[in-house]
Design a protein around this motif. Sequence first.
Motif, mmCIF file in Angstrom:
data_model
loop_
_atom_site.group_PDB
_atom_site.id
_atom_site.type_symbol
_atom_site.label_atom_id
_atom_site.label_comp_id
_atom_site.label_asym_id
_atom_site.label_seq_id
_atom_site.Cartn_x
_atom_site.Cartn_y
_atom_site.Cartn_z
ATOM 1 N N LEU A 9 104.889 34.240 81.251
ATOM 2 C CA LEU A 9 105.067 35.039 82.470
ATOM 3 C C LEU A 9 104.839 36.521 82.189
ATOM 4 C CD1 LEU A 9 108.172 33.473 84.260
ATOM 5 C CD2 LEU A 9 105.785 33.383 84.976
ATOM 6 N N LYS A 10 105.391 37.021 81.098
ATOM 7 C CA LYS A 10 105.221 38.434 80.756
ATOM 8 C C LYS A 10 103.755 38.760 80.479
ATOM 9 C CE LYS A 10 109.924 39.291 79.337
ATOM 10 N NZ LYS A 10 110.902 39.230 78.289
ATOM 11 N N ALA A 11 103.060 37.859 79.797
ATOM 12 C CA ALA A 11 101.633 38.071 79.523
ATOM 13 C C ALA A 11 100.832 38.044 80.828
ATOM 14 C CB ALA A 11 101.114 37.003 78.557
ATOM 15 N N ASP A 18 98.179 37.731 90.572
ATOM 16 C CA ASP A 18 97.583 36.411 90.778
ATOM 17 C C ASP A 18 97.783 35.536 89.547
ATOM 18 O OD1 ASP A 18 95.824 38.261 89.556
ATOM 19 O OD2 ASP A 18 94.067 37.102 90.129
ATOM 20 N N GLU A 19 97.723 36.132 88.357
ATOM 21 C CA GLU A 19 97.948 35.362 87.129
ATOM 22 C C GLU A 19 99.421 34.982 86.982
ATOM 23 O OE1 GLU A 19 95.639 33.991 85.216
ATOM 24 O OE2 GLU A 19 94.239 34.843 86.686
ATOM 25 N N PHE A 20 100.319 35.855 87.425
ATOM 26 C CA PHE A 20 101.751 35.538 87.428
ATOM 27 C C PHE A 20 102.009 34.292 88.278
ATOM 28 C CE2 PHE A 20 105.880 36.043 89.621
ATOM 29 C CZ PHE A 20 106.749 36.074 88.534
ATOM 30 N N ILE A 21 101.447 34.266 89.477
ATOM 31 C CA ILE A 21 101.611 33.115 90.371
ATOM 32 C C ILE A 21 100.986 31.866 89.753
ATOM 33 C CG2 ILE A 21 100.902 32.140 92.608
ATOM 34 C CD1 ILE A 21 101.230 35.018 93.749
ATOM 35 N N ARG A 22 99.834 32.047 89.114
ATOM 36 C CA ARG A 22 99.115 30.911 88.533
ATOM 37 C C ARG A 22 99.923 30.207 87.434
ATOM 38 N NH1 ARG A 22 94.343 29.570 89.861
ATOM 39 N NH2 ARG A 22 93.694 31.647 90.489
ATOM 40 N N ILE A 23 100.772 30.934 86.721
ATOM 41 C CA ILE A 23 101.622 30.295 85.699
ATOM 42 C C ILE A 23 102.452 29.186 86.346
ATOM 43 C CG2 ILE A 23 103.640 30.645 84.183
ATOM 44 C CD1 ILE A 23 101.077 31.742 82.955
ATOM 45 N N PHE A 24 103.000 29.477 87.505
ATOM 46 C CA PHE A 24 103.810 28.489 88.227
ATOM 47 C C PHE A 24 102.936 27.380 88.796
ATOM 48 C CE2 PHE A 24 106.261 32.372 88.274
ATOM 49 C CZ PHE A 24 107.553 31.942 88.040
ATOM 50 N N LEU A 43 107.730 15.359 93.945
ATOM 51 C CA LEU A 43 107.982 15.943 92.624
ATOM 52 C C LEU A 43 108.179 17.453 92.674
ATOM 53 C CD1 LEU A 43 105.359 13.892 90.554
ATOM 54 C CD2 LEU A 43 107.829 13.469 90.789
ATOM 55 N N LEU A 44 107.814 18.067 93.808
ATOM 56 C CA LEU A 44 107.968 19.510 93.975
ATOM 57 C C LEU A 44 108.924 19.796 95.129
ATOM 58 C CD1 LEU A 44 104.211 20.653 93.731
ATOM 59 C CD2 LEU A 44 105.914 20.576 91.893
ATOM 60 N N THR A 45 109.605 20.924 95.054
ATOM 61 C CA THR A 45 110.487 21.357 96.141
ATOM 62 C C THR A 45 109.643 22.015 97.242
ATOM 63 O OG1 THR A 45 110.820 23.583 95.255
ATOM 64 C CG2 THR A 45 112.327 21.837 94.468
ATOM 65 N N GLY A 46 110.267 22.292 98.351
ATOM 66 C CA GLY A 46 109.574 22.974 99.449
ATOM 67 C C GLY A 46 109.034 24.330 99.018
ATOM 68 N N GLU A 47 109.826 25.089 98.271
ATOM 69 C CA GLU A 47 109.382 26.406 97.805
ATOM 70 C C GLU A 47 108.197 26.274 96.861
ATOM 71 O OE1 GLU A 47 112.590 25.426 97.762
ATOM 72 O OE2 GLU A 47 113.532 26.811 99.169
ATOM 73 N N GLN A 48 108.268 25.296 95.976
ATOM 74 C CA GLN A 48 107.164 25.074 95.036
ATOM 75 C C GLN A 48 105.895 24.662 95.786
ATOM 76 O OE1 GLN A 48 109.234 22.210 92.612
ATOM 77 N NE2 GLN A 48 109.901 23.773 91.131
ATOM 78 N N HIS A 49 106.045 23.810 96.789
ATOM 79 C CA HIS A 49 104.879 23.431 97.608
ATOM 80 C C HIS A 49 104.304 24.648 98.320
ATOM 81 C CE1 HIS A 49 104.198 19.149 97.286
ATOM 82 N NE2 HIS A 49 105.491 18.927 97.357
ATOM 83 N N SER A 50 105.161 25.517 98.828
ATOM 84 C CA SER A 50 104.668 26.705 99.535
ATOM 85 C C SER A 50 103.890 27.613 98.602
ATOM 86 C CB SER A 50 105.832 27.463 100.171
ATOM 87 O OG SER A 50 106.412 26.679 101.186
ATOM 88 N N LEU A 51 104.372 27.782 97.379
ATOM 89 C CA LEU A 51 103.649 28.620 96.414
ATOM 90 C C LEU A 51 102.331 27.965 96.016
ATOM 91 C CD1 LEU A 51 103.722 31.260 94.841
ATOM 92 C CD2 LEU A 51 104.858 30.013 92.973
ATOM 93 N N ILE A 150 103.969 38.154 97.439
ATOM 94 C CA ILE A 150 104.391 36.785 97.123
ATOM 95 C C ILE A 150 104.895 36.722 95.682
ATOM 96 C CG2 ILE A 150 103.550 34.419 96.757
ATOM 97 C CD1 ILE A 150 101.894 34.815 99.357
ATOM 98 N N ALA A 151 104.204 37.374 94.769
ATOM 99 C CA ALA A 151 104.658 37.404 93.373
ATOM 100 C C ALA A 151 106.037 38.063 93.270
ATOM 101 C CB ALA A 151 103.642 38.134 92.502
ATOM 102 N N ALA A 152 106.252 39.130 94.025
ATOM 103 C CA ALA A 152 107.559 39.805 94.021
ATOM 104 C C ALA A 152 108.640 38.872 94.570
ATOM 105 C CB ALA A 152 107.494 41.098 94.825
#
Length: 165
Positions: A9-11, A18-24, A43-51, A150-152
């Motif tokens: 995440l730090k990298a 966009d790369e921060f979001i892509r890690i997830f 297998l994913l939560t609602g928040e995970q699906h939204s991201l 969104i990343a924030a």
Amino acid sequence: MIEVSDVALKAAVAEGMDEFIRIFTDKYQEVVGGELTAETMPLLTGEQHSLLAYQICRDEIMVGGFCQLIQNGYGSYIFDNPFAKAMRLWGNEEFSKLLYRAKKIYDANREDLEKERTEDEFMAMYEPYEAFDDLEEEFFDMEEDLTTRIAAYVDDHLDLFAKVV
């Protein structure tokens, strides 16, 4: 709970939001085996699906617009789920409104938009669906700021998206 690496995440932050979001979202894709099916959706939560929906939507629109997004099979994932509502609840009202406007076009033309096409037929479909053009331009104008917001949001609510290890 899905786990992501603090080091990764730090990298990613150093490379951009966009790369921060892509890690997830890469981890989510791994968990669902790259396929969103009736078996993998739980297998994913609602928040995970939204991201994940944001990542898919962003990637598809940036490359080929709403026509490509729909032709690649993501129309129902984006428009038939509460993705637009989630974006509004996350504080992205303008993007939410854009999604609802795109959904109107999608709903009115769903059968044709989802029809199997050759490459030439796909390229030709941009003309009759130029109603998407203005929406895509709006998205291009808001994308960088939207991705940052969104990343924030994810950073402020990490526990909803993954366990950081």
